[in-house]
Design an enzyme around this catalytic site. Structure first.
Site, PDB file in Angstrom:
ATOM      1  N   LYS A 151       0.826  -1.213   0.000  1.00 36.96           N
ATOM      2  CA  LYS A 151       0.000   0.000   0.000  1.00 36.96           C
ATOM      3  C   LYS A 151       0.865   1.270   0.000  1.00 36.96           C
ATOM      4  CE  LYS A 151      -3.907  -2.044   2.423  1.00 36.96           C
ATOM      5  NZ  LYS A 151      -4.855  -1.896   3.532  1.00 36.96           N
ATOM      6  N   ASP A 186      -9.833   2.468   2.776  1.00 36.56           N
ATOM      7  CA  ASP A 186      -9.943   1.679   4.017  1.00 36.56           C
ATOM      8  C   ASP A 186     -10.818   2.410   5.032  1.00 36.56           C
ATOM      9  OD1 ASP A 186      -8.512  -0.773   3.840  1.00 36.56           O
ATOM     10  OD2 ASP A 186      -6.598   0.279   4.009  1.00 36.56           O
ATOM     11  N   GLY A 212     -14.338  -6.959  11.687  1.00 37.73           N
ATOM     12  CA  GLY A 212     -13.473  -6.655  10.543  1.00 37.73           C
ATOM     13  C   GLY A 212     -14.146  -7.028   9.226  1.00 37.73           C
TER      14      GLY A 212
HETATM   15  P1  NAD Z   1       0.393  -2.002  10.177  1.00 40.70           P
HETATM   16  O1  NAD Z   1       1.518  -2.924  10.483  1.00 40.70           O
HETATM   17  O2  NAD Z   1       0.591  -0.871   9.221  1.00 40.70           O
HETATM   18  O3  NAD Z   1      -0.141  -1.352  11.553  1.00 40.70           O
HETATM   19  C1  NAD Z   1      -0.396  -2.099  12.717  1.00 40.70           C
HETATM   20  C2  NAD Z   1      -0.098  -1.186  13.898  1.00 40.70           C
HETATM   21  O4  NAD Z   1      -0.491  -1.853  15.097  1.00 40.70           O
HETATM   22  C3  NAD Z   1       1.404  -0.851  14.066  1.00 40.70           C
HETATM   23  O5  NAD Z   1       1.567   0.545  14.147  1.00 40.70           O
HETATM   24  C4  NAD Z   1       1.793  -1.560  15.352  1.00 40.70           C
HETATM   25  O6  NAD Z   1       2.814  -0.877  16.072  1.00 40.70           O
HETATM   26  C5  NAD Z   1       0.467  -1.565  16.103  1.00 40.70           C
HETATM   27  N1  NAD Z   1       0.395  -2.563  17.165  1.00 40.70           N
HETATM   28  C6  NAD Z   1       0.817  -3.842  17.126  1.00 40.70           C
HETATM   29  N2  NAD Z   1       0.582  -4.424  18.318  1.00 40.70           N
HETATM   30  C7  NAD Z   1      -0.019  -3.493  19.102  1.00 40.70           C
HETATM   31  C8  NAD Z   1      -0.508  -3.503  20.435  1.00 40.70           C
HETATM   32  N3  NAD Z   1      -0.409  -4.589  21.223  1.00 40.70           N
HETATM   33  N4  NAD Z   1      -1.060  -2.364  20.922  1.00 40.70           N
HETATM   34  C9  NAD Z   1      -1.141  -1.249  20.149  1.00 40.70           C
HETATM   35  N5  NAD Z   1      -0.680  -1.194  18.871  1.00 40.70           N
HETATM   36  C10 NAD Z   1      -0.131  -2.302  18.372  1.00 40.70           C
HETATM   37  O7  NAD Z   1      -0.800  -2.937   9.720  1.00 40.70           O
HETATM   38  P2  NAD Z   1      -2.146  -2.485   8.953  1.00 40.70           P
HETATM   39  O8  NAD Z   1      -1.929  -2.570   7.498  1.00 40.70           O
HETATM   40  O9  NAD Z   1      -2.614  -1.217   9.574  1.00 40.70           O
HETATM   41  O10 NAD Z   1      -3.123  -3.688   9.333  1.00 40.70           O
HETATM   42  C11 NAD Z   1      -3.631  -3.835  10.656  1.00 40.70           C
HETATM   43  C12 NAD Z   1      -4.673  -4.922  10.683  1.00 40.70           C
HETATM   44  O11 NAD Z   1      -5.797  -4.532   9.888  1.00 40.70           O
HETATM   45  C13 NAD Z   1      -4.220  -6.265  10.111  1.00 40.70           C
HETATM   46  O12 NAD Z   1      -4.613  -7.271  11.011  1.00 40.70           O
HETATM   47  C14 NAD Z   1      -4.976  -6.391   8.811  1.00 40.70           C
HETATM   48  O13 NAD Z   1      -5.255  -7.734   8.488  1.00 40.70           O
HETATM   49  C15 NAD Z   1      -6.266  -5.653   9.140  1.00 40.70           C
HETATM   50  N6  NAD Z   1      -7.008  -5.127   7.975  1.00 40.70           N
HETATM   51  C16 NAD Z   1      -8.361  -5.237   7.978  1.00 40.70           C
HETATM   52  C17 NAD Z   1      -9.104  -4.711   6.922  1.00 40.70           C
HETATM   53  C18 NAD Z   1     -10.599  -4.863   6.910  1.00 40.70           C
HETATM   54  O14 NAD Z   1     -11.238  -4.449   5.913  1.00 40.70           O
HETATM   55  N7  NAD Z   1     -11.190  -5.413   7.949  1.00 40.70           N
HETATM   56  C19 NAD Z   1      -8.476  -4.026   5.866  1.00 40.70           C
HETATM   57  C20 NAD Z   1      -7.092  -3.925   5.902  1.00 40.70           C
HETATM   58  C21 NAD Z   1      -6.358  -4.474   6.971  1.00 40.70           C
END
Ligand code: NAD
Length: 269
Positions: free
Chosen positions: A71, A108, A247
């Site tokens: 992305k 998103d 989600g």
């Molecule tokens: P990313 O890695 O860019 O961001 C995740 C963030 O979470 C990071 O900043 C990380 O430091 C933080 N994090 C991790 N553990 C943590 C904790 N214990 N407490 C607080 N913060 C914490 O990832 P992303 O691309 O933002 O994706 C995040 C999630 O969203 C993934 O699980 C992905 O599968 C999901 N997702 C869902 C949809 C949907 O439509 N439902 C769409 C896209 C992504």
């Protein structure tokens, strides 16, 4: 059936086998008798530049959904970004114009917001806690701010992520109150987990159990994690009487936004 006349859209990421968009879009195309199909593409990172050039020259391709981990990288390869994609530095959908120009957007947050509205949540003047300030958390916070959210509290395991997101939100939304401090969940209209915590069998919670004890039954609790559908956070929130948003709700609400940007579906499907 893919024919010589079929127009294409794609979804690119790596890995790709877990994505649901091809079956969702192809089912919709088939039910509506559209001569369109979506292809899943598992791409090696070193091929991204060549891929963007191929998209420009690909006459029967209307657009491409972008998923993890490309992305951010593809946002630097397209010819134009929507204001929100430019602010977030990431795209999750690209449209190919007839002349080959590539336009990027990030829907998103729009998907999340549409799902939240379906749950009766209207952001104007409200207060939200966003846990996880990576790609998806940033897009959600941006969409909530655009819709008039009054106050946002940002939390992340990595402090630089919260300050980076506060900077992104500060300029376009000067009236939004932004903080990183909270001692209770009372007073939040929305609590959203936008981190991967709770995925799979982990049984992990993104917030301390003592804090979750302060959840009020009027708070909408949302999770971006799609598997399991009812995460440990949502399970606990339900026990406390809160409305919950999964989600899968967010992913499904996003389909029309992705399809409409590529010009292959209406906004509401
Ligand atoms: P990313 O890695 O860019 O961001 C995740 C963030 O979470 C990071 O900043 C990380 O430091 C933080 N994090 C991790 N553990 C943590 C904790 N214990 N407490 C607080 N913060 C914490 O990832 P992303 O691309 O933002 O994706 C995040 C999630 O969203 C993934 O699980 C992905 O599968 C999901 N997702 C869902 C949809 C949907 O439509 N439902 C769409 C896209 C992504």
């Amino acid at each position: 059936m893919i024919r010589g006349s079929t127009e294409l859209v794609a979804i690119v990421g790596s890995p790709i086998t877990q994505v649901k968009s091809p079956e969702n879009f192809n089912t919709w195309f088939s039910h509506h008798h559209h001569d369109l199909a979506m292809l899943p593409i598992d791409l090696q990172g070193t091929a991204l530049g060549a891929f963007a050039d191929t998209l420009r020259g690909w006459h029967n391709l209307r657009g491409c959904v972008v998923t993890v981990p490309y992305k951010q990288a593809l946002a630097t390869q397209v010819d134009e970004l929507s204001p929100r994609a430019a602010a977030l530095g990431s795209v999750n959908v690209i449209r190919r114009e007839r002349d080959g120009r590539l336009l990027g957007d990030n829907v998103d947050g729009a998907g999340f917001l549409a799902a939240a509205r379906q749950h009766g949540f209207e952001p104007s003047g409200k207060s939200a806690l966003v846990v996880g300030c990576g790609g998806v958390g940033s897009a959600i916070a941006y969409a909530l701010a655009e819709a008039g959210l009054g106050q946002v509290t940002l939390a992340d395991a990595c402090a630089s992520r919260t300050s980076a997101l506060a900077d992104v939100l500060g300029k376009p939304f000067p009236r939004l109150q932004i903080t990183t401090h909270y001692h209770s969940l009372e007073g939040f209209d929305l609590v959203v987990n936008a981190s991967p915590v709770g995925m799979g069998e982990s049984a992990e919670l993104p917030l301390a159990v003592e804090l979750l004890g302060t959840l009020q039954p009027t708070t909408l609790v949302a999770d971006v994690v799609t598997s399991p559908e009812i995460t440990p956070l949502l399970h606990l929130a339900r026990q406390r009487g809160c409305p919950v948003q999964t989600g899968a709700h967010m992913a499904f609400a996003q389909l029309g936004h992705l399809g409409a940007f590529m010009g292959v579906t209406p906004l509401e499907i």
